[in-house]
Design a protein around this motif. Sequence first.
Motif, mmCIF file in Angstrom:
data_model
loop_
_atom_site.group_PDB
_atom_site.id
_atom_site.type_symbol
_atom_site.label_atom_id
_atom_site.label_comp_id
_atom_site.label_asym_id
_atom_site.label_seq_id
_atom_site.Cartn_x
_atom_site.Cartn_y
_atom_site.Cartn_z
ATOM 1 N N ILE A 149 -7.030 -1.155 6.887
ATOM 2 C CA ILE A 149 -6.093 -2.263 6.167
ATOM 3 C C ILE A 149 -4.922 -2.621 6.982
ATOM 4 O O ILE A 149 -5.089 -3.888 7.207
ATOM 5 C CB ILE A 149 -5.450 -1.554 4.883
ATOM 6 N N THR A 201 0.931 -1.019 -0.079
ATOM 7 C CA THR A 201 -0.106 0.111 0.043
ATOM 8 C C THR A 201 0.880 1.308 0.103
ATOM 9 O O THR A 201 2.113 1.077 -0.040
ATOM 10 C CB THR A 201 -1.102 -0.164 1.119
ATOM 11 N N ARG A 202 0.217 2.478 0.012
ATOM 12 C CA ARG A 202 1.026 3.530 -0.216
ATOM 13 C C ARG A 202 0.148 4.736 0.656
ATOM 14 O O ARG A 202 -0.917 4.599 0.878
ATOM 15 C CB ARG A 202 1.072 3.831 -1.504
ATOM 16 N N GLU A 203 1.184 5.751 0.991
ATOM 17 C CA GLU A 203 0.512 7.129 1.552
ATOM 18 C C GLU A 203 0.826 8.248 0.802
ATOM 19 O O GLU A 203 1.714 8.315 0.197
ATOM 20 C CB GLU A 203 1.444 7.168 2.926
ATOM 21 N N CYS A 262 4.570 -0.600 2.929
ATOM 22 C CA CYS A 262 3.844 0.934 2.741
ATOM 23 C C CYS A 262 5.016 1.713 2.198
ATOM 24 O O CYS A 262 6.158 1.955 2.869
ATOM 25 C CB CYS A 262 3.316 1.244 4.059
ATOM 26 N N LEU A 319 -6.204 4.216 7.118
ATOM 27 C CA LEU A 319 -5.269 3.296 6.484
ATOM 28 C C LEU A 319 -5.078 2.133 7.586
ATOM 29 O O LEU A 319 -5.175 0.833 7.419
ATOM 30 C CB LEU A 319 -4.144 3.775 5.728
ATOM 31 N N GLY A 340 -4.700 4.623 -0.253
ATOM 32 C CA GLY A 340 -4.763 3.310 0.123
ATOM 33 C C GLY A 340 -6.190 2.988 0.761
ATOM 34 O O GLY A 340 -6.682 1.778 0.886
ATOM 35 N N THR A 341 -7.348 3.999 0.862
ATOM 36 C CA THR A 341 -8.541 3.570 1.283
ATOM 37 C C THR A 341 -9.392 4.690 0.509
ATOM 38 O O THR A 341 -8.720 5.660 -0.080
ATOM 39 C CB THR A 341 -8.767 3.792 2.783
#
Length: 211
Positions: free
Chosen positions: A83, A39-41, A96, A79, A44-45
Amino acid sequence: MKKKGMLITLEGNEGCGKSTQIKLLYQFLKKKQRRVFLTREPGGTRVGDAIREILLDNKNKSLTAVTETLLYMASRAQLVEEIIAPRLAKGEIVLCDRWSDATVAYQGFGGSVDAKWIQSLAEKATQGVKPALSLFLDLPLAVGLRRAVSHKKADRMERKALLFHQRVRQGYRWIARQEPSRFRCLQIVPKDSIEVVHEKIKLEILRVLES
Ligand SMILES: Nc1ncnc2c1ncn2[C@@H]1O[C@H](COP(=O)(O)OP(=O)(O)OP(=O)(O)O)[C@@H](O)[C@H]1O
Ligand SMILES: [Mg+2]
């Protein structure tokens, strides 16, 4: 024995190779039959992706560094809740692309927001979830910035001046001094190919996975 879940994050200034390397790392861990999620910032949601749009939009020049801090933190809280925490509880490895260390570096050191305040906000927003390992890809700034602008239109964060990026790098190095076993600096030289950097990252990851 049941495998313990762990969060691993990649950090660094623009264009240092985080997104390239995290994908390779994901493939490597998959091949090793590990349960891994990427996932990433920010994002991600659903909510996080909406926040990402606000943060990266060039029209939002009036965002203050404190507003940015709170928006990044809000995206991160969502997130973790939706997740990261559930996947860690199931024993997965979560990778991440950036984490709260980026908020300390960019909004704290880059934007003069109190770094300690950001760290205490992060503690709450992440429910105390901490990366087992964070790798800071330390590529000379000018090289990374050139790579970043050549592969996409410069977004709001990347347009900032070199001085800002130098302060961001100082922020990352400050975190490395505070938490040397979790937050590790990986020196990358401009001639290091994608494969060479991947090998350097693998060495660090295997050390943590096997410990
Ligand atoms: N070791 C390398 N040698 C040469 N080019 C590279 C290397 N690693 C990545 N690149 C290229 O540099 C550019 C930036 O890489 P990447 O998008 O992975 O960086 P990033 O750290 O995720 O950047 P950002 O902070 O903007 O998200 C890409 O075009 C990528 O293909
Ligand atoms: Mg990236």
